[in-house]
Each structure stands twice: as C-alpha cells, then as structure tokens.
Design a protein around this motif. Structure first.
Motif, PDB file in Angstrom:
ATOM      1  N   ALA A  25      35.757  -6.152   0.981  1.00 22.89           N
ATOM      2  CA  ALA A  25      36.666  -5.094   1.592  1.00 22.89           C
ATOM      3  C   ALA A  25      35.952  -4.711   3.020  1.00 22.89           C
ATOM      4  N   GLY A  26      34.519  -4.878   3.223  1.00 24.55           N
ATOM      5  CA  GLY A  26      34.168  -4.722   4.456  1.00 24.55           C
ATOM      6  C   GLY A  26      33.933  -5.665   5.497  1.00 24.55           C
ATOM      7  N   ARG A  27      34.362  -6.799   5.048  1.00 27.25           N
ATOM      8  CA  ARG A  27      34.219  -7.953   5.561  1.00 27.25           C
ATOM      9  C   ARG A  27      34.733  -7.909   7.480  1.00 27.25           C
ATOM     10  N   GLY A  28      33.850  -8.388   8.162  1.00 28.51           N
ATOM     11  CA  GLY A  28      34.167  -8.223   9.525  1.00 28.51           C
ATOM     12  C   GLY A  28      33.428  -6.893  10.140  1.00 28.51           C
ATOM     13  N   ALA A  29      33.210  -5.980   9.398  1.00 30.01           N
ATOM     14  CA  ALA A  29      32.685  -4.602   9.860  1.00 30.01           C
ATOM     15  C   ALA A  29      31.362  -4.860  10.323  1.00 30.01           C
ATOM     16  N   ASP A  30      30.672  -4.373  11.452  1.00 29.02           N
ATOM     17  CA  ASP A  30      29.380  -4.262  11.844  1.00 29.02           C
ATOM     18  C   ASP A  30      28.510  -3.354  11.039  1.00 29.02           C
ATOM     19  N   ARG A  31      29.036  -2.101  10.655  1.00 32.94           N
ATOM     20  CA  ARG A  31      28.468  -1.106   9.863  1.00 32.94           C
ATOM     21  C   ARG A  31      29.395  -0.574   8.971  1.00 32.94           C
ATOM     22  N   PHE A  32      29.133  -0.602   7.530  1.00 31.66           N
ATOM     23  CA  PHE A  32      29.857  -0.082   6.417  1.00 31.66           C
ATOM     24  C   PHE A  32      28.787   0.674   5.662  1.00 31.66           C
ATOM     25  N   LEU A  33      29.570   1.731   4.877  1.00 29.63           N
ATOM     26  CA  LEU A  33      28.786   2.247   3.772  1.00 29.63           C
ATOM     27  C   LEU A  33      29.505   2.093   2.677  1.00 29.63           C
TER      28      LEU A  33
END
Length: 338
Positions: free
Chosen positions: A126-134
């Motif tokens: 679900a966070g693919r491509g996000a540079d910052r995730f939680l």
C-alpha cells in the motif's frame, strides 16, 4: 533458479515461502509453531521448517537457497541476530540468526515481525512509491514501522515504532508495560474484543462482531467503536506530528473492518490536525502475506549489501552502515506476486 527462504514466525503459526529474485513466491507453506511444547520446541520447529524449505528448493530448482530472511515477534536485536524476548513464544536471548546460518549454510537476516511486514507494505504494498510512510498494525497489541526511502527504521535500541505505548488516556487503564492509558489498551483488536464481549455478555464475541454490530447501529457497539477510533486518532496525530509521513498504512485484525474503521478514522484524524499535513490513510494491501514477503526482501537485501562489500552479518532494518535496507542496494523495483 536463484531463490531465498522467507519465514514469518507468529505466536501460533509460521508462514514460509521460497522467493525468486523478481519477488515471485515460488513455493508457499505453513506450519504450527508448537508453542504448547515450550520455547525449545519452537526453536527446533523453526530450524526444521527452514531446513525442509532448503531441501525443497534444492530438489525443485537444482540449487539451495542463497540466503534466508526470518521475521519473529517480540523484542528483536537485529544487529546481533538475537530474538531477545517473546512472551507468546516463551523465549529469551535466542541466537536465532547463528542457529539458522549453521543449519542452512547461507547468510540469514533476522527482523521484527511488524517492521518486516511494514517493509513489504512500504516497498511493494500500500505504501509503494511513498518516500515516507508509517505502517500501523492493529492486532492483539499495536505496533508500527517507520519507513524512510525504502527502508524501515529500527531505532538506536530496536524499539522504534512502538506506537501502541503512546499514552493517549493519562491515568487510564493499566498496561503491562507499566504505564497507564496506552493506546493499545483502547484501540487494539484485543481491547475492542474485550470491551464488546463485556458489553454484549458473550465471552466469545470479538472485534469483528463489534464491527458488525456497529453497521447495524447497536448503541453499545457504536460507543465502544467510537472510543477506539478516537483513541487511535489521538495516537496517530501524535505520530504524524513527529514523523510527517506521506502515507499512513493501517493493517492488522481491526483493519479488516474496512470502511467501518477507515471512514470515521479519517474524519477523526482530519478534525485533530492543525498545522500538520494530512497523510493518505489507507488499508494495508498484502494481508497476512506481508511478513513473509518482507522476510524475502530482507534476504535479498542482505545479498545485495554483501555484493557491495557491506558487512552483511548485522541489522536488516536499523538504518546504520550495516543496514541491509539502507537504500544503497535494494530490491525496490521488484514485482511481487502474493
């Protein structure tokens, strides 16, 4: 065919796979941990399972696995490769990486289960491509994984991401950690299950039952659910204030309620932010395969850092110079077929 062993150890069961270099799951299997027989039996079950996976890979693909990644619950010293403590498995200070390395005759990466699952969600979920995730997992407890540029931060002492122990209700319900009012005492799947079982008079009722009752408008269920959502929103706003993630990924048992959870949660977080930037709040995409997929990523990352001359016998998620997911050589572009 080059492949790695991926093993996700849970409280009651283990999920495993042989993973190709492109992220394809070439073989999948599951076994019980056997925890009722004690911690030594659990360790033996892990070693035997890993050895059987190695044998299967050798027979099927003509060569043994080139590395292994293993995710375990509890407190994990990833730098030393030690499973330091897990209440549900009963072990303390198990040199699991060394034991597996000796049994498998290949390099092994050891990771924390939630951080490893978060690694997979951030890289290929679900966070693919996000540079910052939680990534936040709402299960028996609540834990998180802090993702930065394709890696997951373990912290100086391996405790980064313990969002479940943010105090959201000072002086509230005691927590086994020694504090009062911790987030996981109000917003975990276990907390919702306990509250709903007491309210409806059915000791077998759980959080999924509460969610169903919410959709039908049952007043006690709505009250319990909203209390959990409010507590979760308070904890998440604290986290996003500190971390400023671009994407907030929610997984675990409570997230299976879908929009019964996500619609009020997004509203509650939106009402609480002031100067903070509101992240995208999305459900986890990989389900119960996340830990296994993440373990595969740890293994391939370990090989990548070894090839680049990095010390490979250390932490797979801590962001130090010996980090196997520090962005110097990763498998960010891999395609995963859950």
């Amino acid at each position: 065919m080059r492949h790695v062993i991926a093993l996700d150890v849970g409280g009651t069961g283990m999920k495993a796979a042989l993973v190709g270099a492109d992220g394809t799951l070439l073989h999948e299997d599951r076994r019980a941990t056997g925890r009722e027989r004690g911690p030594d039996a659990v360790i033996a079950a892990i070693l035997d399972f890993a050895a059987d996976l190695r044998a299967h890979g050798t027979e099927r693909f003509g060569e043994p696995a080139v590395a292994a990644g293993v995710a375990v619950p509890g407190i994990v010293d990833e730098t030393r490769g030690v499973a330091a403590y897990a209440a549900n498995l009963g072990w303390r200070d198990v040199p699991l990486r060394d034991l597996l390395t000796a049994r498998l005759d290949c390099p092994v990466a050891l990771g924390h289960d939630v951080r490893t699952g978060g690694l997979a969600e951030g890289r290929v979920g679900a966070g693919r491509g996000a540079d910052r995730f939680l990534f936040v997992a709402l299960g028996t407890g609540i834990a998180g994984a802090i993702g930065v540029d394709g890696r997951v931060e373990a912290g100086a002492h391996g405790f980064a991401g313990e969002i479940g122990h943010i105090v959201v209700r000072p002086g509230g319900t005691p927590c086994p950690c020694g504090q009062h009012g911790c987030l996981e005492r109000f917003a975990s799947a276990a907390a919702v299950s306990e509250a709903w079982a007491a309210a409806c008079g059915d000791p077998e009722a759980d959080a999924a039952d509460c969610a169903k009752a919410v959709t039908s408008g049952e007043p006690n269920a709505v009250r319990i659910w909203q209390g959990a959502v409010d507590a979760l929103a308070d904890g998440l706003v604290t986290a996003l204030t500190l971390l400023d993630p671009r994407t907030l990924i929610i997984g675990g048992g409570l997230a299976e309620a879908g929009e019964t959870l996500f619609t009020p949660l997004r509203d509650a977080v939106r009402r609480r932010v002031t100067f903070q930037k509101l992240p995208a709040i999305v459900p986890a995409a990989l389900g119960d395969t996340a830990g296994c997929l993440g373990a595969g990523l740890l293994a391939w990352d370990l090989l990548a850092t070894t090839a680049n001359g990095t010390n490979a016998g250390t932490d797979a998620t801590d962001g130090t110079d010996t980090d196997a997911t520090d962005g110097t050589a990763t498998t960010d572009g891999m395609e995963v077929t859950p």
